[in-house]
Enzyme design. Structure first.
Site, PDB file in Angstrom:
ATOM      1  N   ARG A 339      59.951  -7.160  62.399  1.00 18.53           N
ATOM      2  CA  ARG A 339      58.538  -7.097  62.796  1.00 18.53           C
ATOM      3  C   ARG A 339      58.444  -6.749  64.275  1.00 18.53           C
ATOM      4  NH1 ARG A 339      53.913 -11.648  61.533  1.00 18.53           N
ATOM      5  NH2 ARG A 339      55.354 -13.028  62.629  1.00 18.53           N
ATOM      6  N   ASP A 630      53.668 -20.816  64.280  1.00 24.16           N
ATOM      7  CA  ASP A 630      53.897 -19.693  65.180  1.00 24.16           C
ATOM      8  C   ASP A 630      52.576 -19.400  65.892  1.00 24.16           C
ATOM      9  OD1 ASP A 630      52.319 -18.122  63.550  1.00 24.16           O
ATOM     10  OD2 ASP A 630      53.899 -16.716  62.991  1.00 24.16           O
TER      11      ASP A 630
END
EC number: 2.3.3.9
Length: 727
Positions: A339, A630
């Site tokens: 990512r 996160d």
């Protein structure tokens, strides 16, 4: 800031420049001088386009804010839709089409299974995730609350045979469901053998039986009459029955079964975005170097556990023999995606010709693609893709013009690195409102390279709140999960993906189970994501991946998608229902409860991010339940408080008092961490506490409610401050 090297008109951090020249470029078949020259050209060409897209975001937000101010108290959905169409926020929909992506690995196109997301800054976690392609069902059940501790089945320091028996019974029941026998149960088995090309199971009393569906037997290890492993397959996922009568567990088992291994995390996103804190060249090189080690297969991590030194490395492939004696090899590792960051942030690793920081998304695309190129050239111990592709997940894009920009970026990177067109595949995160509402158009822009769409509650709700900040006070955070827009968003993503031909070609993903200690609850709930049409869903740990794999044996995703493909409902009107609280009657206690919860969550995550550079960890919530957090959790919580502040539901003084009180709670929760820096009582001197305040009190003006600008600025401040103290 460290030293820089002048390369053409660029200034490149020396640390990064040496890493690229010494570790990444050699063996890549890309000329060093040409690489830096082309990189400079790419930056010069694409930077103005990136800037224009961000300006467009701000322009649309300003117009939406004004519209809501003018229409407060007399909201009309038809007028709202017409307005969004006029300003180009709602795009005219493209004609029906199907994606044409080629060269897609089976783990994406064919297999439905769990997906891990792991921070690239932590080599040990990344290796564990890559190796989570296979997991022990016995360990996953024994070590978690998936098996209750009632009736003497407690987890303790030493092996508990009562608990062990419950684990074995559960696993046998699973075999009976996934790979049933023609007669009898796997519980009755005393021996597994391969006879005349079939799996033959002997049971107590001397009878034998075979599998109800014999094609589910794939292969074995060891001797046919006394195999050490039996390989089975159900719903596209493999199951390995491991047999060893000398093993402590195997010798107590009638059939000598010591464990059952499940194919689990078939794909893993190696994350350089929301789960990492990478703010400068030092951090970015760590991200890139760990990715390079994973791709080349030489990454290791050494640590001490229970007084022993353990070294982690990537697992080899698994080799079996088929019934007719042929050899088959199955991947021992998860198929890796990487990512990249989105279009917003810049990074001081490279300064452009004007001395400005380069857009991090452009840098990520170039560097991660060059690293992945080594896997195509065979400079690796193991193959990642067997189809000559590599997979980049692109987050936080708003609408189809931003997806088109990502496509242009990938085209340019392919040309720059000597790659065939569409070698770089894209995963598009559907986590921004403008992408959700124009998802079909977004997919169309990358129809030749898309392999994944995915929904996520936290970021998407953060954008929902920020976009409609002026519409009124939002409903409470927990109520969002059952709100009309969110349900429609989840359904729409699946409907649009299936209509665009994703079945058999690409992943339709669902969000994270954030409670790694609550596996019994996950087993009850997470199968619902597959029944809703997903063929992958996010899990927080290898253990969770193993247990979530059970859902893919219970639910035949292909059959679910076949049914859902018939539906062509347009969910746009429901998605546009803004989650504003109508005449809220919250008590002072309810308001304070919401603030306590949000402030504690923000502080618990921010303090590790700012002070220790930890972007993903298990953060205890206000009830001391560990949540795998996160950056997305910050966006929703900070935007929620900013919204309530803006509409007078709470006051700045009340929020500040709550933050100070919760800082003491978070300090206490982290008391066992020797690297922890308490926030209380010297709040003014705590960079982490000040960052949390900024996120809330400056939340209204943050671009799209993103937390990265404040986090990056405060993390750089903390790094400089703590480095000065150490000198």
């Amino acid at each position: 800031m460290g030293e820089y090297v002048k390369v053409g008109n660029l200034q490149v951090a020396k640390l990064f420049y040496e890493f690229m020249n010494d570790e990444v470029l050699p063996g890549s078949e890309v000329n060093k001088e040409k690489f830096w020259k082309d990189f400079e050209t790419l930056i010069a060409d694409l930077t103005p386009k990136n800037k224009a897209l961000l300006a467009r975001r701000d322009e649309l937000q300003a117009k939406i804010n004004e519209w809501h101010k003018e229409h407060r108290g007399n909201f009309d959905m038809e007028k709202y839709k017409a307005f969004l169409t006029d300003i180009g926020y709602l795009e005219p929909e493209v004609d029906d089409f199907e994606i044409t992506t080629e060269g897609v690995d089976e783990e994406i196109a064919v297999q439905a299974g769990p997906q891990l997301v792991v921070p690239l800054t932590n080599a040990r976690y990344a290796l564990n995730a890559a190796n989570a392609r296979w997991g022990s069902l016995y360990d996953a059940l024994y070590g978690t609350d998936a098996i209750s501790e009632e009736d003497g089945a407690e987890r303790g320091d030493s092996y508990n045979p009562v608990r062990g028996a419950k684990v074995i019974a559960y696993a046998r029941e699973f075999l009976d469901q996934a790979v049933p026998l023609k007669e009898y149960s796997h519980k009755d088995a005393v021996q597994y053998a391969v006879v005349d090309g079939k799996l033959v199971v002997s049971v107590e009393g001397g009878s034998t039986t075979t599998l109800k569906e014999e094609e589910k037997f794939i292969g074995f290890q060891g001797n046919p009459e006394n195999p050490t492993a039996i390989l089975l397959k159900n719903n596209g996922l493999h199951i390995e029955i491991q047999i060893d009568r000398n093993h402590p567990v195997g010798k107590t088992d009638k059939a000598g079964v010591k464990d059952i291994y499940l194919e689990a995390a078939v794909t893993t996103i190696m994350d350089g975005e929301d789960s990492v804190a990478a703010v400068d060249a030092e951090d970015k090189v760590l991200v890139y170097r760990n990715l390079l080690g994973l791709v080349k297969g030489d990454l290791t991590s050494t640590f001490t556990k229970g007084g022993k030194t353990i070294t982690r490395a990537l697992n080899p492939d698994r080799v079996y023999r088929t019934a007719d004696g042929k050899e088959i090899t199955l991947p021992g590792r998860s198929l890796m995606f990487v990512r990249n960051v989105g279009h917003l942030m810049t990074n001081n690793t490279i300064l452009d010709a004007n001395g400005e920081e380069v857009y991090e998304g452009i840098m990520d695309a170039v560097v991660t693609s060059l690293i992945m190129k080594h896997s195509l050239l065979g400079n690796t111990r193991y193959l990642n893709s067997r189809k000559g592709s590599f997979y980049i997940v692109k987050p936080k894009m708003h609408g189809s013009e931003e997806v088109a920009f990502a496509n242009e970026l990938f085209d340019r990177v392919e040309d720059m690195l000597g790659l065939k067109r569409n070698t770089i595949k894209i995963g598009v995160m559907d986590e921004e409102r403008r992408t959700t509402l124009n998802l079909k158009n977004c997919i169309y822009q990358v129809r030749d390279r898309i392999i994944f769409i995915n929904t996520g509650f936290l970021d998407r709700t953060g954008d929902e709140i920020h976009t409609s900040m002026e519409a009124g006070p939002m409903i409470r955070k927990n109520d969002m999960k059952t709100s009309v827009w969110l349900q429609a968003y989840e359904k729409s993503n699946v409907t649009i993906g299936l209509a665009a031909g994703f079945q058999g070609r690409a992943q339709i993903g669902k969000g994270m189970w954030a409670m790694p200690d609550m596996m019994a609850e996950m087993l009850k709930q997470k199968g619902g994501q597959l029944k809703a049409g997903a063929n992958t869903a996010w899990v927080p740990s290898p253990t969770a991946a193993t247990l979530h794999a059970l859902h893919y044996h219970q639910v035949n995703v292909a059959e679910v998608q076949n049914e859902l493909r018939k539906e062509r409902k347009d969910y746009r009107d429901e998605i546009l229902q803004i989650p504003v609280a109508v005449n809220p009657q919250w008590t002072p206690e309810e308001i304070q409860e919401e603030l306590d919860n949000n402030c504690q969550g923000i502080l618990g995550y921010v303090v590790r991010w700012i002070d220790q550079g930890i972007g993903c960890s298990k953060v205890p919530d206000i009830n001391n339940i560990g949540l795998m957090e996160d950056r997305a959790t910050l966006r929703i919580s900070s935007q929620h408080i900013a919204n309530w502040l803006h509409h007078g539901i709470c006051t700045k003084e009340q929020v500040l008092e709550t933050l100070k009180r919760m800082a003491k709670v978070v300090d206490e929760q982290n008391a066992g961490d020797p690297n922890y820096r308490p926030m209380a009582p010297d709040y003014d001197n705590s960079v982490a506490f000040q960052a949390a305040c900024d996120l809330i009190f400056k939340g209204y003006e943050q671009p799209n409610g993103y937390t990265e600008p404040i986090l990056h600025r405060r993390r750089l401040e903390a790094k400089a401050k703590y480095a000065a103290v150490q000198q």
